[in-house]
Design a protein around this motif. Structure first.
Motif, PDB file in Angstrom:
ATOM      1  N   THR A 216      40.863  45.712  34.498  1.00  0.00           N
ATOM      2  CA  THR A 216      40.460  45.191  33.188  1.00  0.00           C
ATOM      3  C   THR A 216      41.511  45.591  32.164  1.00  0.00           C
ATOM      4  O   THR A 216      42.125  46.656  32.278  1.00  0.00           O
ATOM      5  CB  THR A 216      39.085  45.748  32.771  1.00  0.00           C
ATOM      6  OG1 THR A 216      39.118  47.179  32.763  1.00  0.00           O
ATOM      7  CG2 THR A 216      38.003  45.281  33.726  1.00  0.00           C
ATOM      8  N   GLU A 343      38.096  39.440  31.101  1.00  0.00           N
ATOM      9  CA  GLU A 343      36.989  39.747  31.998  1.00  0.00           C
ATOM     10  C   GLU A 343      36.671  41.249  32.024  1.00  0.00           C
ATOM     11  O   GLU A 343      37.549  42.095  31.894  1.00  0.00           O
ATOM     12  CB  GLU A 343      37.320  39.266  33.413  1.00  0.00           C
ATOM     13  CG  GLU A 343      37.478  37.741  33.499  1.00  0.00           C
ATOM     14  CD  GLU A 343      37.778  37.286  34.913  1.00  0.00           C
ATOM     15  OE1 GLU A 343      37.074  36.400  35.414  1.00  0.00           O
ATOM     16  OE2 GLU A 343      38.723  37.840  35.514  1.00  0.00           O
ATOM     17  N   THR A 347      32.666  41.158  36.307  1.00  0.00           N
ATOM     18  CA  THR A 347      33.174  39.816  36.617  1.00  0.00           C
ATOM     19  C   THR A 347      34.306  39.881  37.632  1.00  0.00           C
ATOM     20  O   THR A 347      34.353  39.107  38.599  1.00  0.00           O
ATOM     21  CB  THR A 347      33.667  39.132  35.328  1.00  0.00           C
ATOM     22  OG1 THR A 347      32.620  39.138  34.360  1.00  0.00           O
ATOM     23  CG2 THR A 347      34.075  37.699  35.606  1.00  0.00           C
ATOM     24  N   ILE A 348      35.229  40.806  37.422  1.00  0.00           N
ATOM     25  CA  ILE A 348      36.401  40.899  38.304  1.00  0.00           C
ATOM     26  C   ILE A 348      35.998  41.286  39.727  1.00  0.00           C
ATOM     27  O   ILE A 348      36.545  40.773  40.703  1.00  0.00           O
ATOM     28  CB  ILE A 348      37.404  41.921  37.729  1.00  0.00           C
ATOM     29  CG1 ILE A 348      38.036  41.342  36.456  1.00  0.00           C
ATOM     30  CG2 ILE A 348      38.474  42.291  38.744  1.00  0.00           C
ATOM     31  CD1 ILE A 348      38.946  42.297  35.719  1.00  0.00           C
TER      32      ILE A 348
END
Length: 400
Positions: A216, A343, A347-348
């Motif tokens: 992130t 993201e 999400t990742i």
């Protein structure tokens, strides 16, 4: 025209009994904090209303711009002061009505006589002022129910106060009047709305966010900081706890089957949030979950996730449609921040085929092969705590 003060009306506070003063004091403190940089502002609370004075015109204008965002205020009005004489009131009434568009509009006069020494009683004064206004503005139409213009006159010992403008407030309860909670702030659309709704019910919040650098980015972190700062504009400061989550997330990916990894991720996040809650003396954890929206938000998933704590989990959006959540996000100003294309860790690392009905015993079994506790303690110890709102906007860069 220039206004001498603001009349602030309470919302739900007005329904409180003996402990009303507690809520009034909290609202006063929240307003004071929100306007702390306006040096000429003075706030005077009373049992059934509050008054705000500002010597500087720009301070008054700025107060009018900020008050609609502070929970606990039902409405407020800019008020003009004059001597408590019939002639002075008539003159000021014409000045105020003249500042409005009157053609084809309906109006009425409402009087409140706090000073009973005034020679005319309420009905007499309403008739006298109403007749005077109609003679000067013959295009106005008298209407007692829901008129376009309501001329409010308050007769007090220190003078007469008049207004014909009402601004809507945010309603709800003063932030901090109903305890403190930890908000799990993901960076998406839902969690800021959940935080907003809990603040509206008087709950002050610390926010907790999980970051997994380098997966992130700093832009994702700034996005969450901006969301927390936006929440801090609703009448109370917000502290943001940014948790380094990379090591834990990599351990989950390597040790837990892909289809239940999201359930384990949420369980470990909740454990961390619960420990931070305990440290901060908060009473509950708030999430933006909405039933059935994604795989981790089915009843079965929520049951498996909840099992790691006995603390109250508050889910104000649990039965809310996504479109309704988006409408609120747009209204409160968080939507455009939430849709920035940066993201978060959920999400990742989202699995391609997550289980919608995970079995608690199986999830616990997979987790048992890894000792997550030392990683949890280290993540909490290394967290970054950001006090919002920031005093200097450049401070954002120093925190990334």
């Amino acid at each position: 025209m220039e206004w001498n003060e603001l009349l602030i009306r309470y919302g739900e506070i007005s329904l409180k009994g003996r402990n009303r003063n507690v809520f009034v004091k909290k609202l006063r403190n929240n307003i004071k904090d929100a306007l702390s940089d306006l040096k000429t502002v003075i706030i005077k609370p009373e049992r059934d209303r509050m008054f705000l004075f500002a010597e500087d015109k720009s301070d008054m204008e700025e107060a009018i711009a900020r008050l609609p965002h502070i929970f606990g205020i039902q409405s407020f009005s800019p008020v003009a002061k004059c001597e408590a004489t019939l002639e002075a009131i008539k003159e000021k009434a014409l000045e105020i009505i003249g500042a409005n568009e009157t053609a084809g509009k309906t109006f009425k006069v409402e009087v409140r006589r706090t000073d009973k020494r005034f020679p005319l009683v309420t009905n007499e004064l309403q008739l006298e002022i109403g007749s005077h206004v109609l003679r000067s503005f013959p295009d106005l139409i008298v209407q007692m129910k829901k008129p376009d213009i309501v001329l409010l006159i308050d007769i007090r010992i220190e003078g007469a106060f008049l207004t014909a403008k009402v601004y809507e407030g945010a309603g709800g309860m003063p932030v901090g009047s109903n305890g403190h909670s930890i908000l799990m702030l993901s960076g998406g659309i839902d969690s800021p709305v959940a935080g907003y709704l809990m603040m509206k019910r008087g709950v002050s919040i610390d926010a907790i966010h999980f970051a997994s650098p380098p997966f992130t980015s700093d832009l994702a972190k700034k996005k969450v900081m901006d969301l927390a700062e936006k929440l801090s504009s609703f009448g109370a400061a917000v502290r943001l706890h940014i948790i380094p989550f990379t090591e834990i997330q990599q351990a989950i990916v390597s040790q837990v089957p892909d289809n239940v990894s999201m359930t384990t991720t949420r369980r470990l996040m909740l454990q961390i949030a619960d420990k931070v809650r305990e440290e901060e003396g908060a009473l509950a954890i708030v999430t933006g979950e909405s039933l059935g929206q994604v795989a981790s938000q089915t009843l079965e998933s929520l049951t498996a996730i909840n099992a790691v704590t006995s603390s109250p989990i508050l889910r104000p959006l649990i039965a809310t449609d996504k479109l309704d959540i988006i409408d609120i996000a747009q209204k409160i100003g968080t939507y455009d921040i939430s849709i920035r294309p940066y993201e978060d860790c959920c999400t990742i690392f989202s699995p391609s085929n997550p289980k919608t009905k995970p079995k608690l015993e199986k999830v616990a079994y997979y987790e048992s092969f890894t000792d997550f506790e030392p990683m949890i303690e280290e993540a909490i110890e290394k967290r970054l705590i950001v006090e919002l709102p920031l005093q200097q906007k450049d401070d954002f860069e120093d925190l990334l």
